[in-house]
Write a protein that holds these residues in place. Structure first.
Motif, PDB file in Angstrom:
ATOM      1  N   GLY A  70       5.854  66.567  45.344  1.00 56.10           N
ATOM      2  CA  GLY A  70       5.436  65.546  44.388  1.00 56.10           C
ATOM      3  C   GLY A  70       4.060  64.980  44.657  1.00 56.10           C
ATOM      4  O   GLY A  70       3.715  63.916  44.148  1.00 56.10           O
ATOM      5  N   PHE A  71       3.271  65.689  45.445  1.00 53.46           N
ATOM      6  CA  PHE A  71       1.929  65.238  45.809  1.00 53.46           C
ATOM      7  C   PHE A  71       1.043  65.243  44.570  1.00 53.46           C
ATOM      8  O   PHE A  71       0.764  66.292  43.997  1.00 53.46           O
ATOM      9  CB  PHE A  71       1.377  66.180  46.878  1.00 53.46           C
ATOM     10  N   VAL A  72       0.581  64.065  44.136  1.00 54.80           N
ATOM     11  CA  VAL A  72      -0.187  63.965  42.881  1.00 54.80           C
ATOM     12  C   VAL A  72      -1.490  63.200  43.095  1.00 54.80           C
ATOM     13  O   VAL A  72      -1.914  62.438  42.238  1.00 54.80           O
ATOM     14  CB  VAL A  72       0.657  63.276  41.781  1.00 54.80           C
ATOM     15  N   CYS A  73      -2.139  63.434  44.213  1.00 57.75           N
ATOM     16  CA  CYS A  73      -3.314  62.631  44.573  1.00 57.75           C
ATOM     17  C   CYS A  73      -4.650  63.314  44.308  1.00 57.75           C
ATOM     18  O   CYS A  73      -5.682  62.744  44.628  1.00 57.75           O
ATOM     19  CB  CYS A  73      -3.238  62.254  46.058  1.00 57.75           C
ATOM     20  N   LEU A  74      -4.650  64.497  43.766  1.00 57.80           N
ATOM     21  CA  LEU A  74      -5.896  65.239  43.601  1.00 57.80           C
ATOM     22  C   LEU A  74      -6.122  65.577  42.136  1.00 57.80           C
ATOM     23  O   LEU A  74      -6.317  66.729  41.752  1.00 57.80           O
ATOM     24  CB  LEU A  74      -5.867  66.514  44.453  1.00 57.80           C
ATOM     25  N   SER A  85       3.561  73.057  44.956  1.00 61.26           N
ATOM     26  CA  SER A  85       3.679  71.640  44.622  1.00 61.26           C
ATOM     27  C   SER A  85       2.316  70.988  44.499  1.00 61.26           C
ATOM     28  O   SER A  85       2.092  70.140  43.632  1.00 61.26           O
ATOM     29  CB  SER A  85       4.512  70.929  45.694  1.00 61.26           C
ATOM     30  N   LEU A  86       1.391  71.410  45.370  1.00 60.00           N
ATOM     31  CA  LEU A  86       0.050  70.832  45.345  1.00 60.00           C
ATOM     32  C   LEU A  86      -0.692  71.198  44.072  1.00 60.00           C
ATOM     33  O   LEU A  86      -1.161  70.325  43.332  1.00 60.00           O
ATOM     34  CB  LEU A  86      -0.733  71.309  46.571  1.00 60.00           C
ATOM     35  N   VAL A  87      -0.811  72.507  43.791  1.00 57.91           N
ATOM     36  CA  VAL A  87      -1.655  72.926  42.669  1.00 57.91           C
ATOM     37  C   VAL A  87      -1.024  72.603  41.319  1.00 57.91           C
ATOM     38  O   VAL A  87      -1.730  72.490  40.311  1.00 57.91           O
ATOM     39  CB  VAL A  87      -1.985  74.430  42.748  1.00 57.91           C
ATOM     40  N   SER A  88       0.289  72.444  41.268  1.00 58.96           N
ATOM     41  CA  SER A  88       0.937  72.173  39.982  1.00 58.96           C
ATOM     42  C   SER A  88       0.517  70.828  39.403  1.00 58.96           C
ATOM     43  O   SER A  88       0.688  70.589  38.204  1.00 58.96           O
ATOM     44  CB  SER A  88       2.461  72.215  40.135  1.00 58.96           C
ATOM     45  N   ASN A  89      -0.037  69.952  40.243  1.00 61.36           N
ATOM     46  CA  ASN A  89      -0.508  68.650  39.762  1.00 61.36           C
ATOM     47  C   ASN A  89      -2.030  68.541  39.746  1.00 61.36           C
ATOM     48  O   ASN A  89      -2.553  67.462  39.467  1.00 61.36           O
ATOM     49  CB  ASN A  89       0.074  67.538  40.646  1.00 61.36           C
ATOM     50  N   CYS A  90      -2.722  69.640  40.050  1.00 61.14           N
ATOM     51  CA  CYS A  90      -4.187  69.631  40.021  1.00 61.14           C
ATOM     52  C   CYS A  90      -4.647  70.159  38.669  1.00 61.14           C
ATOM     53  O   CYS A  90      -5.080  71.320  38.541  1.00 61.14           O
ATOM     54  CB  CYS A  90      -4.751  70.468  41.166  1.00 61.14           C
TER      55      CYS A  90
END
Length: 497
Positions: free
Chosen positions: A174-178, A198-203
């Protein structure tokens, strides 16, 4: 005191001597921000304005080049301690305000304490930062983890570019900081497929993704909603088994690793593909059997093979849009299979009805194939294989193999729109894509300061055989409308003694 007065030289009196223009302080601060790091630090010691600016210096570039003097380059222990001390001193005196770029690239001989590293990152990674680069020493055994918690609280929302090397990176689920991240480059970084997914799915702003030597990756999944992602590079991720990309606008894909299950989506828009399997044979077979369906919209294809043991088969599907094809065959570490038939490369030409440029590069120490100078040459012909769009053909490292001469004859007879054929008798890595006019090729070494690169006597002998083969079998088959460029051995460096 003004910035101008700060920079004045006072000698025994209170009245300054004029040394420069009277500029507003914000202009002086901007000038200070453009200075190299060491110059900026030194100027801060003589100017109050520059000292205030130094505490908010936007570009923190800590590398061996910027911090270590050449005089101490041979004193590794001293230089390592000096490097760590300088970074620590600068960041202790920095307010953390206004940082735009942080680059921490440690020399290979440095020992980095994780506590110091985390403290430095905490000082520099503040709201407004745009670029973060962290290169830990290559031989550093204690793999530090990049502290993802520093990106919370708004500090990560402004970051556009992250480059990490030789560390662990474990973003939580759920990392959504970028949200502003456009480029992500990971080199020898310990990260799992789930963590990266998880990281790139929110970038959502991500445009470029590069993964090199990330050996914990087993699968890579890129979601459909990364609409801005246009460049993907995956290299030497040895455990990787699956790449599944649904990103609709990936135009350029670089892949250097073993064969994998590759899925680029039914409507893949990949147009530029560069592929190499450095530890597996028969990359050409993989390319022609798998890629037409995996990347149906290809326009540019580069395939590198280190070992071809079987002939290239005919394709079941076609590259309907392919215009540029480069095939790079490397045989320095091992001899090419003498059984490999260069004429089988016609399979690629036949599978590419819109192909305009074909470049074949052959790098080998010696030629093991059947020579064209053996029995009388009877050129094999492949009927009904016309290549009507092909205009430019270049073969670098041309050899006197019978099958390579046959391939060249086939092209001359069946490429009805051919404009130029370039035959380079020796592979030249500096000018491999340069078309050199016949008659201007006698001295290669004029193009470099140090002369031609060293090659074996066997390669020189082979190059002179190629000239005979071209004169005997190629020239007479060249149509009047086709320009033939023969790049000969260097008259100075490649003489037969």
């Amino acid at each position: 005191m003004s910035a101008k007065q700060d920079l004045l030289c006072q000698q025994g009196g209170e009245r300054p001597t004029y040394l420069g223009p009277n500029l507003p302080e914000d202009i002086w601060c901007h000038i200070h921000s453009l200075m190299p790091l060491q110059d900026a630090a030194q100027s801060a010691s003589i100017s109050h304005t520059f000292l205030r600016s130094w505490r908010c210096h936007p570009y923190l570039n800590f590398t061996e080049e910027t911090l270590c003097s050449k005089q101490n380059a041979s004193r590794k222990g001293y230089t390592a301690r000096r490097f760590i001390m300088t970074v620590d001193q600068i960041l202790k005196n920095h307010s953390g305000i206004g940082v735009k770029t942080l680059k921490l690239s440690f020399p290979y001989y440095c020992e980095v304490d994780a506590c110091h590293l985390n403290r430095w990152l905490q000082i520099a990674i503040t709201p407004g930062i745009e670029e973060v680069t962290l290169f830990l020493p290559t031989n550093y055994k204690k793999k530090c983890s990049f502290p993802c918690s520093l990106l919370f609280g708004g500090c990560g929302n402004s970051i556009k570019y992250i480059r990490l090397a030789e560390c662990a990176f474990h973003p939580p689920v759920g990392f959504v900081c970028l949200r502003s991240l456009t480029k992500l480059h990971l080199y020898q970084v310990r990260i799992t497929g789930d963590e990266l997914g998880s990281l790139v799915s929110n970038c959502f702003a991500l445009e470029k993704l590069e993964l090199i030597y990330c050996d914990e990756l087993i699968f890579l999944k890129i979601p459909l909603w990364l609409e801005r992602l246009s460049f993907l590079m995956v290299s030497e991720c040895h455990k990787l088994q699956v790449i599944e990309s649904k990103a609709p606008n990936v135009f350029t894909f670089r892949f250097f690793s073993g064969p994998i299950c590759l899925s680029l989506g039914e409507s893949s828009r990949v147009k530029d593909l560069d592929i190499m399997h450095p530890y597996m044979p028969n990359s050409l077979r993989y390319a022609i059997t798998k890629l037409p369906s995996a990347a149906p919209n290809l326009e540019t294809l580069n395939v590198t093979s280190v070992d071809e043991r079987v002939n290239t088969p005919m394709a079941a599907h076609k590259f309907h849009n392919l215009k540029y094809l480069k095939i790079h065959l490397i045989g320095f570490s091992k001899a090419f299979s003498p059984a490999y038939d260069y004429l089988s490369l016609v399979s690629f030409l036949d599978a590419s009805p819109t192909l305009e440029t074909f470049i074949l590069i052959v790098m080998q120490n010696d030629m093991k194939h059947d020579s064209v100078f053996g029995d009388a040459l009877h050129v094999r012909r492949i009927p009904a294989h016309k290549h009507g769009r092909l205009r430019k053909v270049q073969i670098s490292g041309f050899c006197s193999a019978k099958s390579m001469v046959e391939l060249t004859c086939h092209i001359l007879e069946n490429a009805t729109s051919l404009e130029s054929l370039t035959v380079d008798t020796i592979f030249d890595q500096f000018n491999q894509d340069t078309v050199v006019e016949h008659g201007d090729c006698s001295r290669r070494c004029v193009q470099t300061e140090s002369g031609c690169g060293p090659i074996s006597r066997d390669m020189i002998v082979e190059a002179h055989k190629v000239l005979r083969a071209v004169n005997l079998y190629i020239i007479e088959r060249v149509p009047p409308a086709v320009q033939l460029n023969v790049r000969e051995p260097c008259s100075q460096c490649h003489k037969l003694m």
